[in-house]
Design an enzyme around this catalytic site. Structure first.
Site, PDB file in Angstrom:
ATOM      1  N   GLY A  31     -17.253  27.574 -20.458  1.00 45.16           N
ATOM      2  CA  GLY A  31     -16.780  26.198 -20.354  1.00 45.16           C
ATOM      3  C   GLY A  31     -17.611  25.247 -21.189  1.00 45.16           C
ATOM      4  CG  HIS A  34     -18.927  23.527 -28.367  1.00 45.50           C
ATOM      5  ND1 HIS A  34     -18.691  24.478 -29.331  1.00 45.50           N
ATOM      6  CD2 HIS A  34     -19.864  24.066 -27.542  1.00 45.50           C
ATOM      7  CE1 HIS A  34     -19.452  25.525 -29.122  1.00 45.50           C
ATOM      8  NE2 HIS A  34     -20.169  25.314 -28.027  1.00 45.50           N
ATOM      9  CG  HIS A  37     -16.273  27.146 -26.681  1.00 42.73           C
ATOM     10  ND1 HIS A  37     -17.115  26.112 -26.353  1.00 42.73           N
ATOM     11  CD2 HIS A  37     -16.886  28.286 -26.261  1.00 42.73           C
ATOM     12  CE1 HIS A  37     -18.192  26.602 -25.743  1.00 42.73           C
ATOM     13  NE2 HIS A  37     -18.082  27.909 -25.687  1.00 42.73           N
ATOM     14  CD  GLN A  61     -23.957  34.754 -19.327  1.00 41.89           C
ATOM     15  OE1 GLN A  61     -22.926  35.357 -19.098  1.00 41.89           O
ATOM     16  NE2 GLN A  61     -24.181  34.152 -20.486  1.00 41.89           N
ATOM     17  CG  ASP A 151     -24.104  32.987 -28.258  1.00 44.22           C
ATOM     18  OD1 ASP A 151     -25.154  32.347 -28.198  1.00 44.22           O
ATOM     19  OD2 ASP A 151     -23.027  32.557 -27.818  1.00 44.22           O
ATOM     20  CB  SER A 187     -22.211  24.375 -23.754  1.00 44.51           C
ATOM     21  OG  SER A 187     -21.025  25.011 -24.188  1.00 44.51           O
TER      22      SER A 187
HETATM   23  O1  PAF Z   1     -21.105  33.435 -24.879  1.00 43.15           O
HETATM   24  C1  PAF Z   1     -20.894  33.020 -23.727  1.00 43.15           C
HETATM   25  O2  PAF Z   1     -20.500  31.870 -23.504  1.00 43.15           O
HETATM   26  C2  PAF Z   1     -21.139  33.950 -22.554  1.00 43.15           C
HETATM   27  O3  PAF Z   1     -22.282  34.720 -22.738  1.00 43.15           O
HETATM   28  C3  PAF Z   1     -19.926  34.830 -22.216  1.00 43.15           C
HETATM   29  C4  PAF Z   1     -19.623  35.797 -23.355  1.00 43.15           C
HETATM   30  C5  PAF Z   1     -18.724  33.957 -21.939  1.00 43.15           C
HETATM   31  C6  PAF Z   1     -20.217  35.667 -20.966  1.00 43.15           C
HETATM   32  O4  PAF Z   1     -20.454  34.862 -19.850  1.00 43.15           O
END
Ligand code: PAF
Length: 284
Positions: A31, A34, A37, A61, A151, A187
């Site tokens: 969520g 931005h 995404h 995580q 990432d 984010s």
């Molecule tokens: O990249 C992310 O935003 C998160 O690590 C993901 C892949 C949605 C898993 O929670």
């Protein structure tokens, strides 16, 4: 566009799409969407008939002293953006919906790919990512799943997982989207004060300089890292976690001289906000 919150509802949407022979694109997110995404959802919409966007701040995580509670939650705005970019379904489950058992089942990629870089200071992070992404793959049954190159380590970890667990899908990795001033979209940028934001521009500037150093023939990883470290340290608000280079794929130890494709990755704190950024160094 439909907003659904339960596993049963998502399964029903996916079953209908599959029964119509539609291809499915999945965009997993936490969520606070931005433009980064948005680029993933747009690509998913272009390459698939049916697009599922998941919005779930995945607790597994985050480490105990990380920003799980502070992480921005903006579901209404997220739905608007997802719809605008062509999503058919937004799946926004609760933690209890995604983790129904007290004793969890984990999916864990082992080896250096999860141990180096962010894996060193965030030891449970990638296990949380691979576990939740597996759940999302099983629920959405995508033909293609979309992730951002920002990432970069997550991308390498997920590639390994998809290969090792025989997931029948294609990982689609989209380029880093930056602000006009160069800051990589995240984010977590919303945590930065105006002063910290300006200070953080040192990251993209230093990585760009490294790219130029590489383009002019430098192949000594230690020299490139030293130059980037010195450049970032020239910014008094920057607190370096790492500046490192690893071989691609899978973050193998870098060779000297560097050959093939290598990832130059940085993690740096500005105030309490930890930002990551990276560049791939390779011959064109
Ligand atoms: O990249 C992310 O935003 C998160 O690590 C993901 C892949 C949605 C898993 O929670």
């Amino acid at each position: 566009m439909k907003l659904v919150h339960t596993v049963a509802e998502l399964r029903e949407e996916v079953a209908i799409a599959k029964s119509q022979g539609l291809s499915i694109g999945l965009v997993p997110t936490m969520g606070a969407l931005h433009e980064g995404h948005a680029s993933l959802i747009k690509a998913a919409n272009q390459e698939n008939d049916f697009v599922v966007v998941s919005v779930f701040v995945n607790p597994t995580q985050f480490g105990p002293n990380e920003d799980l509670d502070a992480y921005p939650r903006t579901l209404e705005a997220d739905c608007k953006l997802a719809e605008k970019m062509g999503a058919n379904v937004v799946f926004a489950p609760s933690p209890a919906e995604m983790y129904p058992s007290v004793d969890a089942t984990w999916v864990e990629v082992t080896g250096d790919v999860t141990k180096v870089l962010c894996g060193r200071t965030r030891p449970i992070h990638f296990r949380g990512v691979t576990t939740v992404v597996t759940k999302l793959f099983n629920l959405a049954q995508p033909d293609r799943a979309y992730f951002g190159q920002k990432d970069a380590q997550q991308v390498e970890v997920l590639k390994r997982m998809v290969k090792d667990l025989f997931f029948n899908l294609q990982l689609r990795i989209m380029p880093i989207v930056r602000e006009a001033d160069g800051l990589a979209k995240s984010s977590r940028n919303t945590y930065l004060s105006a002063e910290e934001h300006t200070a953080a521009l040192i990251l993209s500037r230093s990585l760009q300089a490294a790219k130029e150093q590489y383009a002019t023939g430098e192949r000594d990883a230690a020299k490139i890292c030293a130059a980037v470290t010195a450049s970032i340290k020239s910014e008094p608000m920057a607190n370096i976690d790492y500046v490192e280079i690893y071989g691609l794929p899978e973050l193998t130890p870098v060779t000297n001289p560097m050959v093939g494709s290598n990832l130059l990755a940085v993690a740096v704190k500005f105030g309490t906000t930890r930002l990551i950024d990276n560049v791939v160094l390779e011959d064109k």
